[in-house]
Scaffold this motif. Structure first.
Motif, mmCIF file in Angstrom:
data_model
loop_
_atom_site.group_PDB
_atom_site.id
_atom_site.type_symbol
_atom_site.label_atom_id
_atom_site.label_comp_id
_atom_site.label_asym_id
_atom_site.label_seq_id
_atom_site.Cartn_x
_atom_site.Cartn_y
_atom_site.Cartn_z
ATOM 1 N N ALA A 30 0.864 -1.185 0.000
ATOM 2 C CA ALA A 30 0.000 0.000 0.000
ATOM 3 C C ALA A 30 0.894 1.226 0.000
ATOM 4 O O ALA A 30 1.627 1.475 0.953
ATOM 5 N N SER A 31 0.857 1.980 -1.096
ATOM 6 C CA SER A 31 1.595 3.247 -1.130
ATOM 7 C C SER A 31 0.619 4.349 -0.747
ATOM 8 O O SER A 31 -0.426 4.512 -1.385
ATOM 9 N N ILE A 32 0.947 5.034 0.323
ATOM 10 C CA ILE A 32 0.015 6.030 0.881
ATOM 11 C C ILE A 32 0.725 7.384 0.920
ATOM 12 O O ILE A 32 1.078 7.888 1.978
ATOM 13 N N TYR A 33 0.892 7.940 -0.276
ATOM 14 C CA TYR A 33 1.607 9.209 -0.414
ATOM 15 C C TYR A 33 0.731 10.375 0.052
ATOM 16 O O TYR A 33 -0.405 10.188 0.491
ATOM 17 N N ASN A 34 1.275 11.580 -0.155
ATOM 18 C CA ASN A 34 0.583 12.795 0.299
ATOM 19 C C ASN A 34 -0.893 12.840 -0.095
ATOM 20 O O ASN A 34 -1.732 13.306 0.668
ATOM 21 N N ALA A 35 -1.197 12.414 -1.318
ATOM 22 C CA ALA A 35 -2.559 12.600 -1.828
ATOM 23 C C ALA A 35 -3.528 11.527 -1.354
ATOM 24 O O ALA A 35 -4.733 11.623 -1.639
ATOM 25 N N MET A 36 -3.046 10.503 -0.647
ATOM 26 C CA MET A 36 -3.974 9.483 -0.139
ATOM 27 C C MET A 36 -4.680 10.024 1.100
ATOM 28 O O MET A 36 -4.046 10.282 2.112
ATOM 29 N N PRO A 37 -6.002 10.197 1.012
ATOM 30 C CA PRO A 37 -6.699 10.743 2.184
ATOM 31 C C PRO A 37 -6.750 9.723 3.331
ATOM 32 O O PRO A 37 -6.663 8.514 3.091
ATOM 33 N N ALA A 38 -6.926 10.222 4.536
ATOM 34 C CA ALA A 38 -7.071 9.339 5.706
ATOM 35 C C ALA A 38 -8.210 8.349 5.492
ATOM 36 O O ALA A 38 -8.120 7.182 5.897
ATOM 37 N N ASP A 39 -9.269 8.782 4.811
ATOM 38 C CA ASP A 39 -10.405 7.888 4.550
ATOM 39 C C ASP A 39 -10.003 6.691 3.696
ATOM 40 O O ASP A 39 -10.605 5.618 3.815
ATOM 41 N N GLY A 40 -9.024 6.866 2.818
ATOM 42 C CA GLY A 40 -8.565 5.760 1.989
ATOM 43 C C GLY A 40 -7.902 4.687 2.846
ATOM 44 O O GLY A 40 -8.079 3.486 2.620
ATOM 45 N N VAL A 41 -7.130 5.136 3.838
ATOM 46 C CA VAL A 41 -6.474 4.181 4.739
ATOM 47 C C VAL A 41 -7.530 3.482 5.602
ATOM 48 O O VAL A 41 -7.464 2.263 5.829
ATOM 49 N N THR A 42 -8.509 4.231 6.049
ATOM 50 C CA THR A 42 -9.600 3.627 6.841
ATOM 51 C C THR A 42 -10.315 2.569 6.011
ATOM 52 O O THR A 42 -10.590 1.464 6.495
ATOM 53 N N ALA A 43 -10.595 2.887 4.745
ATOM 54 C CA ALA A 43 -11.291 1.924 3.883
ATOM 55 C C ALA A 43 -10.445 0.667 3.690
ATOM 56 O O ALA A 43 -10.971 -0.456 3.688
ATOM 57 N N LEU A 44 -9.127 0.838 3.557
ATOM 58 C CA LEU A 44 -8.250 -0.320 3.396
ATOM 59 C C LEU A 44 -8.258 -1.180 4.662
ATOM 60 O O LEU A 44 -8.370 -2.409 4.593
#
Ligand SMILES: *Cc1c(COP(=O)(O)O)cnc(C)c1O
Length: 358
Positions: free
Chosen positions: A332-346
């Motif tokens: 999982a690449s979670i760069y600057n543009a990945m919102p916190a919600d994207g990590v929550t969804a993952l």
């Protein structure tokens, strides 16, 4: 869609929307930014704005030049020895993974006497060297390292001490992900396509006293001094990438600058690692103190489930999670543009997958 690609990577939605809106009529010109001369006053102002925004955001001191160059980070693997080391001169490298190795290989091709002063291959590149565990030859032209190894998901938790030897760092996959103390470095460089925009653009920040050390036969487009004197426009630069970089830098400023960016990135990574560590089904192999905030590889206890994991993730809008072929599993690449919600969804998806499939 949450896009976990290692690069080219997800870009901030407001930036994409602005670029889309401006594509057929940029600044009232009736044309797109793709179609105007790089020497015209509008584009020259656009590039100058991107440069000054970069200087503000990264707090780059006035004795450093900021160059926008084609050829990506890989071009700089060759440009670094050409600009800083005579043939046969010593250059020191830290080897912490696949990208370090590529930089080392190119330096060898440029006839530099490469000294790998720390090598983490014995841990299968899951570690960084302990601070103070390596010695940099005092006559080295520079010390090169990779602050974040994109493939292994390994990140230095400290800036190496190179003494008086100029420190050169490939920031490609962690560029402007948090505040940076530029004065500790001789040269900072990286490709834009992970944190800062489209592929093809390298952003090189070089201390002025290091300009003018280039070999006499270095091609002009690889000569930092020539490029600095031409404001990075010796030839036609990657204009669209520079324009988009400017939009992204303004987005970083509007969301609180690097201080806030670093806090968000740290929090995203901590939550994902906590979810991995709390489970016996998922595993991240990286030494705790060297875990990347940007690229998080993890494996499933049963690799036979990998394909189902990826298909199910895609079906709920979580894409490009397949790990690099040399590491396997997921990344999982979670760069600057990945919102916190994207990590929550993952994390929600991972939890549900484990509950139903483990
Ligand atoms: C992606 C990457 C590169 C290569 O960038 P290119 O623009 O493809 O040359 C180099 N170093 C690191 C650490 C990277 O993540």
């Amino acid at each position: 869609m949450y896009n976990f690609s290692a690069g080219p990577a997800q870009l901030p939605l407001p930036v994409l929307e602005q670029a889309a809106a401006e594509l057929t009529d940029w600044q009232g010109s009736g044309m797109s930014v793709l179609e105007v001369s790089h020497r015209g006053k509008d584009f020259v102002a656009c590039a100058a704005d991107a440069e000054s925004a970069f200087r503000r955001v990264a707090n780059v001191p006035s004795n450093y030049r900021i160059l926008f160059l084609a050829g990506g980070a890989t071009g700089q693997f060759s440009a670094i020895p050409m600009n800083l080391a005579a043939r046969g001169a010593t250059a020191a490298y830290l080897n912490t993974g696949q990208w370090s190795k590529k930089a080392i290989k190119e330096a060898g091709r440029q006839g530099v006497d490469v000294r790998v002063v720390a090598d983490e291959s014995a841990s299968a590149y899951t570690t960084t060297p302990e601070p103070g565990s390596f010695t940099v030859p005092v006559d080295a032209a520079y010390l090169h390292y990779t602050p974040n190894e994109t493939i292994g998901g390994v990140e230095f938790p400290y800036i190496p001490d190179a003494g008086d030897v100029p420190l050169v760092a490939d920031f490609s996959s962690t560029y402007l992900s948090r505040p940076i103390d530029v004065e500790r470095f001789g040269v900072i460089y990286g490709g834009a396509q992970k944190n800062l925009g489209p592929a093809g653009l390298a952003i090189v920040v070089v201390r002025e006293d290091l300009l003018g050390r280039a070999r006499e036969d270095v091609p002009a487009i690889w000569d930092w001094k020539v490029m600095a004197e031409a404001d990075s426009m010796l030839n036609t630069p990657p204009t669209f990438s520079i324009y988009l970089l400017g939009l992204i830098l303004h987005w970083i400023e509007s969301t609180g600058g690097l201080e806030a960016m670093g806090e968000r990135n740290c929090a995203k990574a901590e939550r994902l690692y906590a979810a991995i560590d709390a489970s016996d089904f998922y595993n991240n192999p990286v030494q705790a103190r060297s875990r990347s905030w940007m690229n998080i590889p993890f494996t499933l206890a049963d690799p036979a489930l990998d394909a189902d994991f990826l298909a199910g993730a895609d079906a709920v809008g979580l894409t490009n999670l397949k790990g690099h072929r040399s590491v396997g599993g997921m990344r999982a690449s979670i760069y600057n543009a990945m919102p916190a919600d994207g990590v929550t969804a993952l994390i929600d998806y991972m939890t549900e997958f484990e509950r139903t499939r483990a």
